[in-house]
Scaffold this active site. Sequence first.
Site, PDB file in Angstrom:
ATOM      1  N   ARG A 120     -14.768   1.551  -4.460  1.00  0.00           N
ATOM      2  CA  ARG A 120     -14.119   1.991  -3.216  1.00  0.00           C
ATOM      3  C   ARG A 120     -13.464   3.360  -3.369  1.00  0.00           C
ATOM      4  NH1 ARG A 120      -8.573   1.303  -1.176  1.00  0.00           N
ATOM      5  NH2 ARG A 120      -8.142   0.362  -3.198  1.00  0.00           N
ATOM      6  N   ARG A 175     -11.924   6.527  -8.976  1.00  0.00           N
ATOM      7  CA  ARG A 175     -11.128   5.604  -9.785  1.00  0.00           C
ATOM      8  C   ARG A 175     -11.852   4.960 -10.948  1.00  0.00           C
ATOM      9  NH1 ARG A 175      -7.737   2.501  -5.310  1.00  0.00           N
ATOM     10  NH2 ARG A 175      -6.608   4.390  -4.815  1.00  0.00           N
ATOM     11  N   HIS A 230      -6.909  -0.110 -10.753  1.00  0.00           N
ATOM     12  CA  HIS A 230      -6.238   1.155 -10.420  1.00  0.00           C
ATOM     13  C   HIS A 230      -5.830   1.813 -11.740  1.00  0.00           C
ATOM     14  CE1 HIS A 230      -3.610   4.136  -8.715  1.00  0.00           C
ATOM     15  NE2 HIS A 230      -3.972   3.781  -7.503  1.00  0.00           N
ATOM     16  N   GLU A 269      -6.266  12.197  -2.533  1.00  0.00           N
ATOM     17  CA  GLU A 269      -6.439  11.195  -3.592  1.00  0.00           C
ATOM     18  C   GLU A 269      -7.788  11.377  -4.267  1.00  0.00           C
ATOM     19  OE1 GLU A 269      -5.486   7.193  -2.354  1.00  0.00           O
ATOM     20  OE2 GLU A 269      -3.737   7.864  -1.265  1.00  0.00           O
ATOM     21  N   HIS A 283      -6.786  -4.259  -9.124  1.00  0.00           N
ATOM     22  CA  HIS A 283      -6.181  -3.723  -7.908  1.00  0.00           C
ATOM     23  C   HIS A 283      -6.899  -4.158  -6.637  1.00  0.00           C
ATOM     24  CE1 HIS A 283      -4.005  -0.756  -5.549  1.00  0.00           C
ATOM     25  NE2 HIS A 283      -5.132  -0.163  -5.160  1.00  0.00           N
ATOM     26  N   ALA A 290       0.849  -1.209   0.000  1.00  0.00           N
ATOM     27  CA  ALA A 290       0.000   0.000   0.000  1.00  0.00           C
ATOM     28  C   ALA A 290       0.874   1.245   0.000  1.00  0.00           C
ATOM     29  CB  ALA A 290      -0.931  -0.015   1.199  1.00  0.00           C
TER      30      ALA A 290
END
Length: 522
Positions: free
Chosen positions: A384, A288, A241, A113, A349, A45
């Site tokens: 997520r 994402r 990802h 992010e 991912h 991570a």
Amino acid sequence: MKKFYDFLVVGSGIAGLSFALKVANKGKVAIVSKETITDSNTKYAQGGIAAVVSNRDTFEEHVKDTLTAGDGLCNEDVVRMVITEAPERIKDLEKWGVDFDKSVNGNYDFGREGGHSKSRILHHKDNTGYEVEEKLSNKVLQHPNIDVYEHFFAIDIITQHHLGQLVKRCVTPIEAYGLYVQNLKTNEIYTFLADKIYIATGGIGNIYETTTNPPIATGDGIAMVYRAKGLINNMEFVQFHPTALYNPKEKPSFLITEALRGAGAILKNQKGEAFMVKYDERKDLAPRDIVARAIDNEMKNLGVEYVYLDATGIDKGVLNNHFPNIVAKCKLLGIDVTKDYISVTPAAHYLCGGIIVDKNGRSSIANLYAGGEVAHTGLHGANRLASNSLLEALVYSHRSAMDAIENLYDHEIPANIPDWDDKGTTLNEEMVLITQSTKELKQIMSYYVGIVRTDIRLKRALDRLEILYKETEQLYRRSKIRREICELRNSINVAYLVIKMAMERKESRGLHYNLDYPDKIQ
Ligand code: FAD
Ligand code: SIN
């Protein structure tokens, strides 16, 4: 050969280790892990852990960002619970020695992010997972009540079925008593029995050709629970990802953290266009699913295998201090991130679905908890939010530990549990069949069940998988147990669940995008 414990933990990532540390003062704990204690997704991570631990941020904003990213499928109660419990769990990590970066004034240095409306990512440089895994595994190894079994592979969960009982789930709940586990160095198979069992085996990235996940991520926990007739859900939501380093020979793919975009890096196509503006008003910091689909579209339009990430506008000091590992990795490949663009491509991912658990991490099988990436809690919904995964693992490990302690010894383990029976298995060396089938599985999933899906692609994937399934089950029944065939079997089981659940969803939502149903069902 039997081994008895109060608590049995399968997996030594953040979920397994933090659960073990929380229960260890109340009983004897065994952790089984198929490689060394630190081999896990956790170790890789980068970005960090999302948490509201500053008075310039609010729980409500983190809740809102999580719900927005989850595209209508999050369980709002769970989202609120996880986010409001986050500060306490961050304190646990710090108590165990985890060090988060701070600025000169002593405040946390928050990263940003995709999908986050605020900078709220606690991090340790660009290798937060390594810091967490090192500190937690050291604590575990020092604990007198925890036995760590490295290179021990969990094969199957022991339930009433192993006693020859027919269980009607609607009448009698399925109960777990332990697991069959193989010592990979001696090939012996042990019967581990425990009052409470915690499944923390992580994700499924390796059912795809290109993944950021290390080789351990083959969906073992989900497959074991599925075979034990436990409930699984939301498997269609596989997160790609957007920015793995394009370096086709490297496995797993090296991640270029989203935090680099949070610090100002911009995605560009081969024509030098900053393309995200065409897809979403949040541009490079959109959630994402949107960014990965945009990149996929750009690559298909231009017939190329990667796009660029331009980090040249970021201050050199920030690059070196916050992202030293990315800078060093790129340098090794001849890329000077202060001057050159970084070639990136999406990679499998994270799995948003998994073993269904309640708010205390209890699965549908009695005495069996699940936590971390293997579990479906309702936090992530259809997609997520970045850096919510380590947080979810921490919050649920704590809750499961408290529940397991409170209910310890609430049932009896039957005395007549049989040891592993390998009668009738003769085959030893069929590696070529296993490796070839593993390759085929990854191709099926990558070509037909990737970022963009259609009904016909999913149908073809299921038909091809059916053949692999039949061949592998036959081989499994005749073979002596070995890790490779178990992992192939597990991967086929989880691939089946991904495809079936993708076929059942007649809409596009979050990470599941089907060209035949481009809209969401309202
Ligand atoms: P893992 O850490 O994967 O641990 C699983 C354990 O189970 C391993 O020890 C494995 O060996 C063991 N195991 C599996 N099968 C068996 C078996 N059959 N028998 C015995 N042992 C078994 N999330 C964030 O929130 N923030 C981030 O910045 C972030 N960055 C990421 C970067 C990368 C490159 C990757 C891959 C993931 C990232 N994630 C991030 C996701 C996050 O790291 C994972 O979801 C999380 O670490 C999962 O933890 P876990 O404990 O559930 O599983
Ligand atoms: C990243 O650092 O981009 C990964 C973060 C995550 O997967 O949550």
